[in-house]
Design a protein around this motif. Structure first.
Motif, PDB file in Angstrom:
ATOM      1  N   ILE A   7       0.749  -1.082  -0.158  1.00 35.72           N
ATOM      2  CA  ILE A   7      -0.062   0.101  -0.157  1.00 35.72           C
ATOM      3  C   ILE A   7       0.845   1.271  -0.034  1.00 35.72           C
ATOM      4  O   ILE A   7       0.635   2.333  -0.663  1.00 35.72           O
ATOM      5  CB  ILE A   7      -0.859   0.067   1.138  1.00 35.72           C
ATOM      6  N   PHE A   8       2.001   1.181   0.709  1.00 38.46           N
ATOM      7  CA  PHE A   8       2.866   2.420   0.827  1.00 38.46           C
ATOM      8  C   PHE A   8       3.368   2.559  -0.678  1.00 38.46           C
ATOM      9  O   PHE A   8       3.624   3.929  -1.115  1.00 38.46           O
ATOM     10  CB  PHE A   8       4.030   1.991   1.833  1.00 38.46           C
TER      11      PHE A   8
ATOM     12  N   ALA B 142       2.314   1.616  -3.505  1.00 36.49           N
ATOM     13  CA  ALA B 142       1.425   2.127  -4.634  1.00 36.49           C
ATOM     14  C   ALA B 142       0.766   3.622  -4.280  1.00 36.49           C
ATOM     15  O   ALA B 142       0.293   4.171  -5.282  1.00 36.49           O
ATOM     16  CB  ALA B 142       0.408   1.064  -4.677  1.00 36.49           C
ATOM     17  N   CYS B 143       0.710   3.822  -2.855  1.00 39.92           N
ATOM     18  CA  CYS B 143       0.051   5.092  -2.752  1.00 39.92           C
ATOM     19  C   CYS B 143       1.147   6.198  -2.471  1.00 39.92           C
ATOM     20  O   CYS B 143       1.052   7.311  -3.129  1.00 39.92           O
ATOM     21  CB  CYS B 143      -0.789   5.011  -1.371  1.00 39.92           C
ATOM     22  N   VAL B 144       2.145   6.037  -1.644  1.00 40.10           N
ATOM     23  CA  VAL B 144       3.044   7.056  -1.271  1.00 40.10           C
ATOM     24  C   VAL B 144       4.238   7.104  -2.141  1.00 40.10           C
ATOM     25  O   VAL B 144       4.475   8.515  -2.641  1.00 40.10           O
ATOM     26  CB  VAL B 144       3.643   6.920   0.003  1.00 40.10           C
ATOM     27  N   ALA B 145       4.764   6.148  -2.643  1.00 38.54           N
ATOM     28  CA  ALA B 145       5.939   6.041  -3.536  1.00 38.54           C
ATOM     29  C   ALA B 145       5.645   6.687  -4.969  1.00 38.54           C
ATOM     30  O   ALA B 145       6.323   7.587  -5.505  1.00 38.54           O
ATOM     31  CB  ALA B 145       6.794   4.697  -3.659  1.00 38.54           C
TER      32      ALA B 145
ATOM     33  N   ALA C 225       6.627   1.731   6.144  1.00 38.25           N
ATOM     34  CA  ALA C 225       6.820   3.216   5.826  1.00 38.25           C
ATOM     35  C   ALA C 225       8.348   3.529   6.053  1.00 38.25           C
ATOM     36  O   ALA C 225       9.125   4.072   5.204  1.00 38.25           O
ATOM     37  CB  ALA C 225       6.030   4.132   6.727  1.00 38.25           C
ATOM     38  N   ALA C 226       8.903   3.007   7.116  1.00 40.25           N
ATOM     39  CA  ALA C 226      10.369   3.065   7.298  1.00 40.25           C
ATOM     40  C   ALA C 226      11.383   2.342   6.464  1.00 40.25           C
ATOM     41  O   ALA C 226      12.301   2.849   5.776  1.00 40.25           O
ATOM     42  CB  ALA C 226      10.918   2.672   8.973  1.00 40.25           C
TER      43      ALA C 226
END
Length: 296
Positions: free
Chosen positions: A62-63, A65-68, A196-197
């Motif tokens: 999810i990180f 696909a969404c944040v990166a 996230a880290a």
């Protein structure tokens, strides 16, 4: 880490010309492989820490696909033409991952099936990229002429991956120190904080190639990373050390992974990810974090 990503970019472009594969495929194979993510997942599974183990799959996916992808697109909008069937494989991968969530624990049979699916998906990605033109002929020739000696792109690729992995370890160490100092609830660590880290450098891996005019490598990194996370990592965890599957993982994390992957695939299907669409992906991640805070 920016320097390392630039070296990795140079290495992958040169390596692609040497082995006669599209840089998109090289990025999917090499940049998509996250050694630290695999290690954390397997170690956590053996330590009977299911939230952390499965967090490397669902929270990490999810990180990415969404944040990166989202933040990368906000910084440098992504315009790329990808094979449609590769995007269908991308969209199908989180659905296949659902096999491991049947029952109270991940099963070794489901894990083996996911590993087979990963091999087939990666093989198809490579095969499809051979028949697809990602760059104009002039750009492809220029990229091919940058590195003529085989060891130069190979060395740059290895150095880039190594330094990025080291940077990720330092980020992880810093995040863990913050968790201990500020007493962040352990329940949030698995699906939100740890992924996230670990995956913070993915933002750079997405943004730098797009900035340097190689959106195909940004896209290859995204597709490869998601395939590694949801098929290879989850399959390996299920085979090596089956873990408990909580109802929250099944009812919150998995649906969000499907939604994030489908939304990213839909944007790429239409030719890329704009700043506005990147913002939408970031909002989806904010909703995911808020949901975890609410249900925890």
């Amino acid at each position: 880490m920016i320097w390392a990503t630039e070296r990795l970019l140079e290495g992958m472009v040169g390596l692609a010309s040497l082995v006669r594969l599209a840089p998109f495929a090289i990025a999917g194979i090499f940049s998509g492989l996250e050694a630290e993510n695999v290690a954390v997942g397997v170690v956590a599974a053996h330590a009977d820490a299911p939230d952390i183990a499965l967090g490397t799959v669902f929270g990490g996916g999810i990180f990415v696909a969404c944040v990166a992808l989202g933040l990368g697109a906000v910084l440098f909008p992504l315009r790329v033409d990808l094979p449609r069937r590769v995007l269908l494989v991308l969209a199908a991968s989180p659905l296949v991952a659902g096999l491991a969530l049947i029952g109270d624990r991940t099963s070794r049979v489901a894990g083996a099936a996911l590993l087979v699916a990963f091999g087939l998906a990666l093989g198809y990605l490579v095969n499809a990229s051979r028949r697809h033109r990602f760059l104009a002929a002039g750009e492809a020739l220029e990229a091919a002429e940058k590195s003529r000696q085989w060891w130069v792109p190979a060395l740059l690729t290895l150095v880039g991956i190594g330094v990025i992995a080291l940077g990720a370890e330092l980020v992880t160490f810093g995040a863990e120190r913050m968790i201990s100092i500020y007493s962040v609830p352990a329940a949030l660590v698995g699906m939100i904080v740890t992924p996230a880290a670990i995956e913070l450098e993915e933002v750079i891996r997405q943004a730098i190639p797009a900035k340097e005019g190689r959106p195909d490598i940004s896209a290859g990194n995204l597709v490869g990373t998601v395939l590694y996370f949801v098929l290879f990592n989850l399959g390996l965890i299920a085979v090596a050390a089956p873990v408990r599957v909580s109802s929250l993982t099944r009812e919150l994390d998995w649906p969000f992974l499907v939604a994030a992957t489908w939304l990213a695939a839909a944007f790429l299907w239409r030719g890329g990810v704009s700043r506005l669409q990147g913002g939408v992906l970031l909002l989806l991640y904010a909703a995911y974090v808020a949901a975890h805070l609410w249900f925890r």
